[in-house]
Write an enzyme that holds these catalytic residues in place. Structure first.
Site, PDB file in Angstrom:
ATOM      1  N   THR A 194      38.811  35.832  47.143  1.00 49.15           N
ATOM      2  CA  THR A 194      37.804  36.710  47.731  1.00 49.15           C
ATOM      3  C   THR A 194      38.203  38.159  47.521  1.00 49.15           C
ATOM      4  O   THR A 194      39.397  38.482  47.473  1.00 49.15           O
ATOM      5  CB  THR A 194      37.643  36.442  49.248  1.00 49.15           C
ATOM      6  N   ASP A 195      37.209  39.033  47.402  1.00 48.45           N
ATOM      7  CA  ASP A 195      37.514  40.455  47.249  1.00 48.45           C
ATOM      8  C   ASP A 195      38.135  41.036  48.516  1.00 48.45           C
ATOM      9  O   ASP A 195      38.717  42.122  48.497  1.00 48.45           O
ATOM     10  CB  ASP A 195      36.252  41.232  46.873  1.00 48.45           C
ATOM     11  N   GLU A 196      38.045  40.302  49.628  1.00 48.30           N
ATOM     12  CA  GLU A 196      38.588  40.814  50.885  1.00 48.30           C
ATOM     13  C   GLU A 196      40.112  40.898  50.887  1.00 48.30           C
ATOM     14  O   GLU A 196      40.697  41.538  51.765  1.00 48.30           O
ATOM     15  CB  GLU A 196      38.112  39.958  52.060  1.00 48.30           C
ATOM     16  N   TYR A 218      41.651  36.243  58.380  1.00 46.46           N
ATOM     17  CA  TYR A 218      41.041  35.475  57.288  1.00 46.46           C
ATOM     18  C   TYR A 218      41.491  35.999  55.935  1.00 46.46           C
ATOM     19  O   TYR A 218      42.002  35.248  55.092  1.00 46.46           O
ATOM     20  CB  TYR A 218      39.521  35.524  57.384  1.00 46.46           C
ATOM     21  N   LYS A 222      43.844  34.341  52.860  1.00 43.54           N
ATOM     22  CA  LYS A 222      43.413  34.208  51.467  1.00 43.54           C
ATOM     23  C   LYS A 222      44.361  34.956  50.532  1.00 43.54           C
ATOM     24  O   LYS A 222      44.610  34.513  49.404  1.00 43.54           O
ATOM     25  CB  LYS A 222      41.980  34.733  51.308  1.00 43.54           C
TER      26      LYS A 222
END
Length: 243
Positions: A194-196, A218, A222
């Site tokens: 994820t880009d997060e 979260y 990741k």
């Protein structure tokens, strides 16, 4: 990552907007069913082009390097993005067997997979990716040669309340999959990130060389999962694609 294409039966594996060839991420015309998958695209290429991406560098990959899986372990296939992708794959590549491993936790629903219920090249297994015994049994029983890892706890707000569960699923689950996949010698391991992991971009683009700066439990889980994936890539030269 890796020099081979990620292809099915000689075709680019189009996932909605995506065509995955090795570490290639090629934007295809968007489909309404999978429009949200465009968050994992990196650029627009000419039709028929493919790339090998690592950081900002790009090179063309020869068609002779095509990778053709036959039996795919697809984790998290009952979730929103996972189910849309799995349905497309099952219906598009009837000669490839897809084994969906999902524990049907929050965000997952068997009804999402109704369009492929009864498909001869689709198998559903209820189980947890954090259980090494379960993962090994499934992969050995179905003679898996490829892993598409979509499974994750992904609700940001709930990660503040239950951070341990997020780490167990996203970090430990990925660790189990990598370990078993490496020991079984799978031909390709695709990890959906994820880009997060890079933190809030505030509208500014990021590339793969940006530092990880997760801002919640979260995204931290990741980021931890992706660190494990990159560790297997560097330590074992494992055939991995990170999307």
């Amino acid at each position: 990552f890796g020099s081979s294409h990620f292809c099915f039966q000689g075709q680019s594996a189009q996932v909605g907007e995506l065509s995955l060839q090795g570490s290639a991420v090629e934007v295809m015309p968007p489909s309404s069913a999978l429009r949200r998958l465009n968050v994992i695209t990196h650029g627009v290429l000419a039709s028929g082009a493919s790339t090998h991406v690592r950081g900002p560098s790009v090179r063309t990959v020869a068609a002779s390097d095509e990778y053709r899986p036959s039996r795919v372990l697809f984790t998290g296939g009952a979730g929103f993005i996972g189910s849309n992708t799995l349905i497309h794959m099952v219906q598009t590549y009837p000669d490839v067997t897809f084994v969906c491993l999902d524990n049907l936790s929050e965000g997952s629903c068997m009804a999402n997979l109704d369009p492929i219920k009864g498909a001869p090249n689709y198998v559903f297994v209820l189980g947890n990716i954090a259980s090494e015994a379960t993962v090994r049994l499934v992969m050995e029983k179905h003679k898996v040669d490829t892993v598409m890892h979509f499974a994750a706890q992904s609700h940001v707000d709930r990660s503040f309340v239950r951070p341990i569960i997020y780490s167990e699923t996203n970090v430990m689950g990925t660790a189990v999959l990598l370990k078993v996949a490496h020991e079984m010698g799978v031909g390709r391991f695709m990890h959906i990130s994820t880009d997060e992991v890079y933190g809030e971009s505030l509208g500014e683009p990021r590339d793969e060389n940006a530092h990880f700066l997760p801002g919640n439990p979260y995204s931290a889980s990741k980021a931890g999962a992706e660190c494990l994936v990159r560790g297997y890539l560097e330590s074992f030269n494992m055939p991995i694609v990170i999307v």
